[in-house]
Motif scaffolding. Sequence first.
Motif, PDB file in Angstrom:
ATOM      1  N   GLU A  15       0.656  -1.285   0.112  1.00  0.00           N
ATOM      2  CA  GLU A  15      -0.076   0.004  -0.009  1.00  0.00           C
ATOM      3  C   GLU A  15       0.838   1.254   0.138  1.00  0.00           C
ATOM      4  N   GLY A  16       2.110   1.330   0.290  1.00  0.00           N
ATOM      5  CA  GLY A  16       3.115   2.253   0.298  1.00  0.00           C
ATOM      6  C   GLY A  16       2.871   3.157   1.585  1.00  0.00           C
ATOM      7  N   GLY A  17       2.572   2.139   2.687  1.00  0.00           N
ATOM      8  CA  GLY A  17       2.526   2.745   4.161  1.00  0.00           C
ATOM      9  C   GLY A  17       3.936   2.634   4.764  1.00  0.00           C
ATOM     10  N   ILE A  18       3.990   3.374   5.810  1.00  0.00           N
ATOM     11  CA  ILE A  18       5.279   3.111   6.804  1.00  0.00           C
ATOM     12  C   ILE A  18       5.178   2.125   7.595  1.00  0.00           C
ATOM     13  N   GLY A  19       3.953   1.452   7.957  1.00  0.00           N
ATOM     14  CA  GLY A  19       3.732   0.538   8.761  1.00  0.00           C
ATOM     15  C   GLY A  19       2.297   0.025   8.766  1.00  0.00           C
ATOM     16  N   ALA A  20       2.004  -1.063   9.406  1.00  0.00           N
ATOM     17  CA  ALA A  20       0.570  -1.799   9.534  1.00  0.00           C
ATOM     18  C   ALA A  20       0.438  -2.580  10.531  1.00  0.00           C
ATOM     19  N   MET A  21      -0.794  -2.853  10.999  1.00  0.00           N
ATOM     20  CA  MET A  21      -0.995  -3.595  12.069  1.00  0.00           C
ATOM     21  C   MET A  21      -2.313  -4.399  11.870  1.00  0.00           C
ATOM     22  N   ALA A  22      -2.057  -5.740  11.876  1.00  0.00           N
ATOM     23  CA  ALA A  22      -2.997  -6.639  11.637  1.00  0.00           C
ATOM     24  C   ALA A  22      -4.236  -6.877  12.652  1.00  0.00           C
ATOM     25  N   THR A  23      -5.460  -7.184  12.408  1.00  0.00           N
ATOM     26  CA  THR A  23      -6.410  -7.184  13.302  1.00  0.00           C
ATOM     27  C   THR A  23      -7.226  -8.720  13.079  1.00  0.00           C
ATOM     28  N   SER A  24      -7.978  -8.775  14.032  1.00  0.00           N
ATOM     29  CA  SER A  24      -8.833 -10.364  13.884  1.00  0.00           C
ATOM     30  C   SER A  24     -10.071 -10.065  12.750  1.00  0.00           C
ATOM     31  N   SER A  25     -10.410  -9.135  12.398  1.00  0.00           N
ATOM     32  CA  SER A  25     -11.450  -9.029  11.316  1.00  0.00           C
ATOM     33  C   SER A  25     -11.154  -7.592  10.805  1.00  0.00           C
ATOM     34  N   GLY A  26     -12.090  -7.404   9.622  1.00  0.00           N
ATOM     35  CA  GLY A  26     -12.138  -6.031   8.906  1.00  0.00           C
ATOM     36  C   GLY A  26     -12.665  -5.310   9.850  1.00  0.00           C
ATOM     37  N   GLN A  27     -13.677  -5.475  10.583  1.00  0.00           N
ATOM     38  CA  GLN A  27     -14.567  -4.955  11.617  1.00  0.00           C
ATOM     39  C   GLN A  27     -13.545  -4.219  12.661  1.00  0.00           C
ATOM     40  N   ALA A  28     -12.800  -4.960  12.920  1.00  0.00           N
ATOM     41  CA  ALA A  28     -11.877  -4.719  14.185  1.00  0.00           C
ATOM     42  C   ALA A  28     -10.981  -3.579  13.559  1.00  0.00           C
ATOM     43  N   ALA A  29     -10.485  -3.752  12.311  1.00  0.00           N
ATOM     44  CA  ALA A  29      -9.541  -2.701  11.645  1.00  0.00           C
ATOM     45  C   ALA A  29     -10.277  -1.272  11.629  1.00  0.00           C
ATOM     46  N   THR A  30     -11.547  -1.338  11.063  1.00  0.00           N
ATOM     47  CA  THR A  30     -12.323  -0.207  10.920  1.00  0.00           C
ATOM     48  C   THR A  30     -12.424   0.528  12.362  1.00  0.00           C
ATOM     49  N   MET A  31     -12.856  -0.295  13.175  1.00  0.00           N
ATOM     50  CA  MET A  31     -12.946   0.154  14.590  1.00  0.00           C
ATOM     51  C   MET A  31     -11.819   0.868  15.475  1.00  0.00           C
ATOM     52  N   ILE A  32     -10.521   0.107  15.225  1.00  0.00           N
ATOM     53  CA  ILE A  32      -9.580   0.550  15.890  1.00  0.00           C
ATOM     54  C   ILE A  32      -8.956   1.856  14.912  1.00  0.00           C
ATOM     55  N   SER A  33      -9.127   1.782  13.723  1.00  0.00           N
ATOM     56  CA  SER A  33      -8.619   2.847  13.130  1.00  0.00           C
ATOM     57  C   SER A  33      -9.148   4.103  13.353  1.00  0.00           C
ATOM     58  N   ILE A  34     -10.497   4.245  13.803  1.00  0.00           N
ATOM     59  CA  ILE A  34     -11.190   5.300  14.516  1.00  0.00           C
ATOM     60  C   ILE A  34     -10.898   5.584  15.744  1.00  0.00           C
ATOM     61  N   MET A  35     -10.904   4.517  16.570  1.00  0.00           N
ATOM     62  CA  MET A  35     -10.893   4.776  18.055  1.00  0.00           C
ATOM     63  C   MET A  35      -9.345   5.356  18.423  1.00  0.00           C
ATOM     64  N   THR A  36      -8.403   4.927  17.489  1.00  0.00           N
ATOM     65  CA  THR A  36      -7.114   5.442  17.928  1.00  0.00           C
ATOM     66  C   THR A  36      -7.086   6.931  17.956  1.00  0.00           C
ATOM     67  N   ILE A  37      -7.908   7.685  17.215  1.00  0.00           N
ATOM     68  CA  ILE A  37      -7.896   9.048  17.310  1.00  0.00           C
ATOM     69  C   ILE A  37      -8.899   9.876  17.705  1.00  0.00           C
ATOM     70  N   CYS A  38     -10.144   8.988  18.250  1.00  0.00           N
ATOM     71  CA  CYS A  38     -11.248   9.429  18.736  1.00  0.00           C
ATOM     72  C   CYS A  38     -11.676   9.314  20.119  1.00  0.00           C
ATOM     73  N   ASN A  39     -12.331  10.215  20.721  1.00  0.00           N
ATOM     74  CA  ASN A  39     -12.801  10.113  22.013  1.00  0.00           C
ATOM     75  C   ASN A  39     -14.123  10.203  22.511  1.00  0.00           C
ATOM     76  N   VAL A  40     -14.695  10.204  23.589  1.00  0.00           N
ATOM     77  CA  VAL A  40     -16.001  10.706  23.664  1.00  0.00           C
ATOM     78  C   VAL A  40     -16.297  12.104  23.373  1.00  0.00           C
ATOM     79  N   GLY A  41     -17.373  12.230  22.567  1.00  0.00           N
ATOM     80  CA  GLY A  41     -17.564  13.644  22.423  1.00  0.00           C
ATOM     81  C   GLY A  41     -17.056  14.002  20.943  1.00  0.00           C
ATOM     82  N   ASP A  42     -16.361  13.130  20.341  1.00  0.00           N
ATOM     83  CA  ASP A  42     -15.761  13.230  18.921  1.00  0.00           C
ATOM     84  C   ASP A  42     -16.914  12.901  17.865  1.00  0.00           C
ATOM     85  N   HIS A  43     -16.587  13.437  16.719  1.00  0.00           N
ATOM     86  CA  HIS A  43     -17.425  13.139  15.653  1.00  0.00           C
ATOM     87  C   HIS A  43     -16.646  12.903  14.299  1.00  0.00           C
ATOM     88  N   ILE A  44     -17.230  12.126  13.599  1.00  0.00           N
ATOM     89  CA  ILE A  44     -16.472  11.841  12.112  1.00  0.00           C
ATOM     90  C   ILE A  44     -17.569  11.990  11.082  1.00  0.00           C
TER      91      ILE A  44
END
Length: 425
Positions: free
Chosen positions: A74-103
Amino acid sequence: MDKKWKIETTAVQGGYEPSNSEPRVLPIYQSTTYKYNTCEEVAKLFDLQAAGHMYSRISNPTVEALEKKMAMLEGGIGAMATSSGQAATMISIMTICNVGDHILASSTLYGGSFSLLKTTFKKFGIEVTFIDPEKSIDELKTYIRPNTKAVFGETIGNPGLNIIDFDKFATLAHENNIPLIVDNTFPTAYLCRPIEHGADIVVHSCTKYTDGHATSVGGMIIDSGKFNWSNGKFPEMTSPDDSYHGVVYVQDFKEAAYITKARVQLLRDIGATMSPFNAFLMNLGLETLPLRMERHSKNALEIAKWLEKNDKIDWVVYPGLESHPSYNLAKKYLPNGCSGVLTFGVKGGREAGEKLINNLNMIALVVHVADTRSCMLHPASTTHRQLSEQEQLDSGVKPDLIRFSVGLENIEDIIDDITNALEQV
Ligand SMILES: *Cc1c(COP(=O)(O)O)cnc(C)c1O
């Protein structure tokens, strides 16, 4: 590792480099843990002052090889595998969002992603506004709030098969100092590399074309390393993390701040880890990714054209067809093919479509897409069942829509099977 390899070479050889007398094939390190000689060495791992594996919930050598290969593809500098695609989506957002945030998220997402963002994120106090991706940038801008932390979309929408306008979405995100996260499951890095078009984070359901043979569930997050997390909007990236003795991600891990935080904070705490055996199978799948994606795309385009000419078929949607609204975006962003999934409706509507599916012999009815075997599904009664009718229509699911994942079989056998089944309609 030579990063200048062409993608076909990376798919085969990337991520694993055996030393003298080591196994030629990536070994399955079926071990939860790793041996060290001194307490100091292990303490350094816990303080993130030394690199190394300590426990397989957080990292594992087999999984790491797959992560490296996906990052290279993908031309990235690093990657992290997860147990499923759903977990990847969830963690991709949770890493930068907190209660009260919006996307902001495209309304034409895969059904599972839509449910995750709409229902489960609400429980975490993260609000999501679903936007019509076809709207103009000026209109989309009006949905940005001071607490908006990311824009989320898919390269190829599921199952509407609309192509994301990367220029528009990257501009929308970057003008507001927030990252663009793109789900690149359907094209894979072989057909499209979102980072080259402005995406900051890429996520995958590896369950689909990455594995490619329908053997394993898994996901991946890839970090471009390009986003500036120090712009004031992401204090968790620039202030000490108490759960790691005051590690400051941007300061201590530089361009790898995001993917490091995803791993040492969320993968550690949530535990949605990919197993070494699944990583082995995913890696094996990737070795033939370019060959498979080429053939999936070729077969799908031929079938789409054939269906379009068949007078028992009402409509066909495939971004490689000139009749598709995303045809020009497909030419721009997916010049080597539009992947293997198309949708269509049979004349006679939902009932006729169900009759077609029930009369197929070789093509199977399964809840899956993107493996070697051709398969069909009726989303309104299955994958998108939990959505209201309006939400189904918003995400591109018409009541008569059949999703067709075109496999690697001989095109004539695929056409024969559909022709025979259509005779029963
Ligand atoms: C299947 C899929 C997902 C979810 O992945 P799982 O591995 O099933 O959890 C996410 N996005 C897209 C585009 C998908 O097709």
